[in-house]
Design a protein around this motif. Structure first.
Motif, short mmCIF file in Angstrom:
data_model
loop_
_atom_site.label_atom_id
_atom_site.label_comp_id
_atom_site.label_asym_id
_atom_site.label_seq_id
_atom_site.Cartn_x
_atom_site.Cartn_y
_atom_site.Cartn_z
N ILE A 36 -2.24 2.28 8.74
CA ILE A 36 -2.54 2.49 7.32
C ILE A 36 -2.21 3.94 6.95
O ILE A 36 -1.54 4.20 5.95
CB ILE A 36 -4.02 2.20 7.02
CG1 ILE A 36 -4.43 0.78 7.41
CG2 ILE A 36 -4.37 2.52 5.56
CD1 ILE A 36 -3.84 -0.31 6.59
N ALA A 37 -2.68 4.87 7.76
CA ALA A 37 -2.47 6.29 7.49
C ALA A 37 -0.98 6.63 7.40
O ALA A 37 -0.58 7.45 6.57
CB ALA A 37 -3.14 7.14 8.56
N PHE B 223 -7.03 6.12 4.31
CA PHE B 223 -6.74 5.85 2.91
C PHE B 223 -6.82 7.10 2.03
O PHE B 223 -5.99 7.28 1.14
CB PHE B 223 -7.70 4.79 2.35
CG PHE B 223 -7.30 3.39 2.70
CD1 PHE B 223 -6.36 2.71 1.93
CD2 PHE B 223 -7.86 2.74 3.78
CE1 PHE B 223 -5.98 1.41 2.25
CE2 PHE B 223 -7.49 1.44 4.11
CZ PHE B 223 -6.55 0.78 3.34
N SER C 150 -4.77 10.64 4.37
CA SER C 150 -3.34 10.36 4.58
C SER C 150 -2.73 9.64 3.40
O SER C 150 -1.64 9.99 2.95
CB SER C 150 -3.14 9.54 5.85
OG SER C 150 -3.60 10.26 6.98
N GLY C 151 -3.41 8.62 2.89
CA GLY C 151 -2.87 7.79 1.81
C GLY C 151 -3.10 8.33 0.43
O GLY C 151 -2.60 7.80 -0.55
N HIS D 73 1.48 4.66 6.42
CA HIS D 73 2.22 3.99 5.35
C HIS D 73 1.61 4.09 3.96
O HIS D 73 2.32 3.91 2.97
CB HIS D 73 2.40 2.51 5.70
CG HIS D 73 3.31 2.29 6.86
ND1 HIS D 73 2.88 2.32 8.16
CD2 HIS D 73 4.65 2.07 6.90
CE1 HIS D 73 3.90 2.11 8.96
NE2 HIS D 73 4.99 1.96 8.23
N ALA D 74 0.32 4.31 3.85
CA ALA D 74 -0.35 4.28 2.53
C ALA D 74 0.10 5.44 1.64
O ALA D 74 0.12 6.59 2.07
CB ALA D 74 -1.86 4.30 2.71
N ARG D 75 0.43 5.11 0.43
CA ARG D 75 0.75 6.08 -0.61
C ARG D 75 0.06 5.59 -1.89
O ARG D 75 0.64 4.91 -2.71
CB ARG D 75 2.27 6.20 -0.83
CG ARG D 75 3.02 6.71 0.38
CD ARG D 75 2.57 8.12 0.79
NE ARG D 75 3.08 8.49 2.10
CZ ARG D 75 2.37 8.47 3.23
NH1 ARG D 75 1.12 8.08 3.23
NH2 ARG D 75 2.89 8.84 4.37
N LEU D 76 -1.21 5.94 -1.99
CA LEU D 76 -2.06 5.41 -3.06
C LEU D 76 -2.63 6.55 -3.91
O LEU D 76 -3.81 6.58 -4.23
CB LEU D 76 -3.20 4.58 -2.44
CG LEU D 76 -2.72 3.36 -1.67
CD1 LEU D 76 -3.78 2.87 -0.70
CD2 LEU D 76 -2.32 2.26 -2.63
N TYR E 260 -12.04 5.48 -1.35
CA TYR E 260 -11.91 4.29 -0.52
C TYR E 260 -13.31 3.82 -0.17
O TYR E 260 -14.16 4.61 0.23
CB TYR E 260 -11.13 4.57 0.78
CG TYR E 260 -11.17 3.39 1.72
CD1 TYR E 260 -10.39 2.26 1.46
CD2 TYR E 260 -12.00 3.38 2.82
CE1 TYR E 260 -10.45 1.16 2.29
CE2 TYR E 260 -12.07 2.28 3.66
CZ TYR E 260 -11.28 1.17 3.38
OH TYR E 260 -11.35 0.08 4.21
N ILE F 219 0.82 -1.22 0.00
CA ILE F 219 0.00 0.00 0.00
C ILE F 219 0.85 1.26 0.00
O ILE F 219 0.33 2.35 -0.23
CB ILE F 219 -1.03 0.04 1.15
CG1 ILE F 219 -0.36 0.10 2.51
CG2 ILE F 219 -2.00 -1.14 1.04
CD1 ILE F 219 -1.30 0.39 3.67
N GLY F 220 2.13 1.12 0.22
CA GLY F 220 3.04 2.27 0.18
C GLY F 220 3.79 2.41 -1.12
O GLY F 220 4.65 3.27 -1.26
#
Length: 191
Positions: A101-102, A128, A131-132, A104-107, A137, A56-57
């Motif tokens: 999740i917040a 998601f 932050s992501g 690490h996520a880079r989507l 989502y 997810i990152g």
């Protein structure tokens, strides 16, 4: 991200990532469903919580559409127990919370659908989308019957791929299928 060869066909196929974090039968059913709708599907089988965070990152290395198949509880995505030596420091009682999740996520601009129970609350939407940086989502705000999740995913992607609707319109259409589908809620960037 460079276009996959399937996207260059006369009738291009849309790449979709299916991520199995604990419900293999559902992931395989959803994979087959998406392929029947003309998608080219990459099945990801992260073996550890860190593998999932890596996925997810990954930003541009992740497909535009991501379906996360698994189980959820009050703490987040259920990962379960691991043997000694596997880093589980990011889990709370064997589940991954939205705060992780917040972090690490880079989507950027991706559309993410979760089938895991209890992963459709605002805190997951924020993790998601805010932050992501996902464009959309979607997850169940509650615990849908096990067979309702794949049906929702089918309805959503049918509207998206076969009917060529926008992700927001596809969500509305899929949620309108029946009362159980209304458990799936969406969060969009900018809303």
């Amino acid at each position: 991200m460079p276009r996959l060869i399937d996207q260059k066909f006369m009738f291009p196929r849309v790449p979709v990532a299916v991520v199995d974090i604990g419900d293999t039968l559902e992931a395989l059913l959803i994979r087959a469903t998406l392929e029947s709708l003309g998608a080219v599907v990459t099945l990801h089988l992260p073996g550890t919580p860190q593998d999932f965070l890596t996925l997810i990152g990954a930003g541009d290395l992740v497909h535009q559409y991501v379906v996360i198949c698994g189980h959820g509880d009050d703490n987040g995505f259920v990962f379960g127990e691991y043997c000694e030596g596997i880093d589980t420091s990011m889990l709370v009682e064997e589940s991954m919370p939205p705060s992780v999740i917040a972090e690490h996520a880079r989507l950027d601009g991706k559309v993410v659908v979760s089938t895991a129970c209890e992963t459709g609350g605002k805190v997951f939407g924020d993790a998601f989308v805010e932050s992501g940086r996902a464009a959309l989502y979607v997850g169940p705000d509650g615990s849908p019957e096990g067979t309702d999740a794949p049906l929702f995913v089918h309805c959503f992607f049918h509207a998206l791929l076969a009917r060529r609707q926008t992700p927001a319109a596809a969500l509305d259409r899929a949620r309108g299928y029946d009362g159980a589908a209304e458990l799936f809620v969406g969060y969009q960037s900018g809303s």
